[in-house]
Write a protein that holds these residues in place. Structure first.
Motif, short mmCIF file in Angstrom:
data_model
loop_
_atom_site.label_atom_id
_atom_site.label_comp_id
_atom_site.label_asym_id
_atom_site.label_seq_id
_atom_site.Cartn_x
_atom_site.Cartn_y
_atom_site.Cartn_z
N VAL A 1 -5.54 -1.07 -11.25
CA VAL A 1 -6.06 -2.42 -10.76
C VAL A 1 -5.00 -3.39 -10.37
CG1 VAL A 1 -7.90 -2.40 -12.66
CG2 VAL A 1 -5.61 -3.18 -13.23
N ASP A 2 -5.48 -4.53 -9.67
CA ASP A 2 -4.55 -5.68 -9.05
C ASP A 2 -4.03 -6.38 -10.10
OD1 ASP A 2 -6.08 -7.61 -9.58
OD2 ASP A 2 -6.95 -7.84 -7.42
N TYR B 1 -3.22 -0.49 -2.11
CA TYR B 1 -3.91 0.69 -2.20
C TYR B 1 -3.27 1.98 -2.21
CZ TYR B 1 -7.27 -3.15 -1.34
OH TYR B 1 -7.79 -4.38 -1.25
N ASN C 1 -0.27 -4.21 -9.02
CA ASN C 1 0.12 -4.05 -7.73
C ASN C 1 -1.15 -4.46 -6.98
OD1 ASN C 1 0.75 -3.15 -4.94
ND2 ASN C 1 2.49 -2.48 -5.93
N ASN C 2 -0.77 -5.06 -5.77
CA ASN C 2 -2.24 -5.36 -4.81
C ASN C 2 -2.35 -4.30 -3.69
OD1 ASN C 2 -2.88 -7.66 -6.28
ND2 ASN C 2 -1.34 -8.98 -5.40
N SER D 1 -9.97 5.93 -10.56
CA SER D 1 -9.90 4.45 -10.22
C SER D 1 -10.08 3.75 -11.49
CB SER D 1 -10.61 3.93 -8.97
OG SER D 1 -10.45 2.65 -8.79
N ASP E 1 0.87 -1.04 -0.05
CA ASP E 1 0.14 -0.09 -0.05
C ASP E 1 0.91 1.15 -0.07
OD1 ASP E 1 -2.33 -1.58 0.40
OD2 ASP E 1 -1.64 -1.92 2.43
N LYS F 1 -8.35 -6.74 -11.44
CA LYS F 1 -9.54 -6.37 -10.67
C LYS F 1 -9.28 -5.14 -9.88
CE LYS F 1 -10.80 -11.21 -9.74
NZ LYS F 1 -11.19 -12.33 -8.92
N ASN G 1 -8.83 -2.01 -7.52
CA ASN G 1 -8.18 -1.65 -6.15
C ASN G 1 -9.05 -0.33 -5.83
OD1 ASN G 1 -6.51 -3.52 -5.42
ND2 ASN G 1 -4.81 -2.57 -6.46
N TYR H 1 -9.33 2.42 1.26
CA TYR H 1 -9.95 1.42 1.53
C TYR H 1 -9.81 1.31 3.19
CZ TYR H 1 -10.56 -3.57 1.32
OH TYR H 1 -11.17 -5.06 1.66
N SER I 1 -0.89 -0.10 -11.59
CA SER I 1 -1.70 -1.08 -11.72
C SER I 1 -0.48 -2.02 -11.80
CB SER I 1 -2.25 -1.08 -13.26
OG SER I 1 -3.41 -0.30 -13.28
N SER J 1 -5.92 5.17 -8.23
CA SER J 1 -5.65 3.60 -8.15
C SER J 1 -5.89 2.89 -9.32
CB SER J 1 -6.73 3.16 -6.92
OG SER J 1 -6.40 1.64 -6.91
#
Length: 171
Positions: free
Chosen positions: A77-78, A58, A55-56, A104, A31, A82, A84, A88, A53, A75
């Protein structure tokens, strides 16, 4: 390379001062900023907080209290393509969105951790959201509204075809 952590017991103000804070692609579970339980972070712009993008992580992960007055939160996408969230919120976290600009690539610009929905707080009283309506979205199920009573969302479209939602006080 590492997450900026606001530790328990710390009350901090981050003045972005035109700078960009970002994580790296393919840096698993990184994050950009984490606000720990018992901590408070106030973010003022102009400047950018970006989770890339692939990356997992936030842009801002909140366990404590977050106040955003300005800045651009972006943000990607992961690693699986998908959504993110830009902000969060988990546990007893609280996010007060008073300003800023939000982009996003996914469908959850603001989001609560599913098993903590009843405890977490997201209140929107300002800000500009691209292609995501904070008063009518699917973050917590169809028709989710994070906009506080007494505030309205004005909708427009920019030259690139983006739908822009601006939160303002209802007059």
């Amino acid at each position: 390379d590492k997450t900026l952590v606001v530790a328990k017991g710390v009350n901090a103000v981050l003045n972005l001062n035109g700078k960009t804070i970002t994580n790296k692609e393919n840096n698993d579970l990184t994050d950009v900023i984490v606000v720990e339980e018992g901590a408070t972070l106030e973010i003022n712009g102009p400047g950018n907080i970006t989770a890339v993008s692939g990356n997992n992580g936030y842009p801002v992960f909140v366990w404590g209290t977050l106040i955003i007055n300005g800045g651009v939160i972006t943000s990607g996408v992961d690693e699986n393509g998908k959504a993110n969230a830009g902000v969060y919120v988990k546990g007893t976290g609280k996010a007060y969105i008073k300003g800023g600009e939000y982009h996003s690539e996914g469908i959850f610009t603001l989001n609560k951790y599913d098993t903590h929905r009843a405890q977490t707080v997201i209140e929107v009283t300002g800000g500009t959201f691209y292609n995501w309506n904070p008063a009518d979205n699917e973050a917590e199920g169809e028709g989710t509204n994070f906009v506080v009573d007494g505030y309205v969302v004005e909708e427009s479209t920019d030259a690139e075809g983006n739908t822009i939602y601006v939160v303002k006080e209802d007059k």
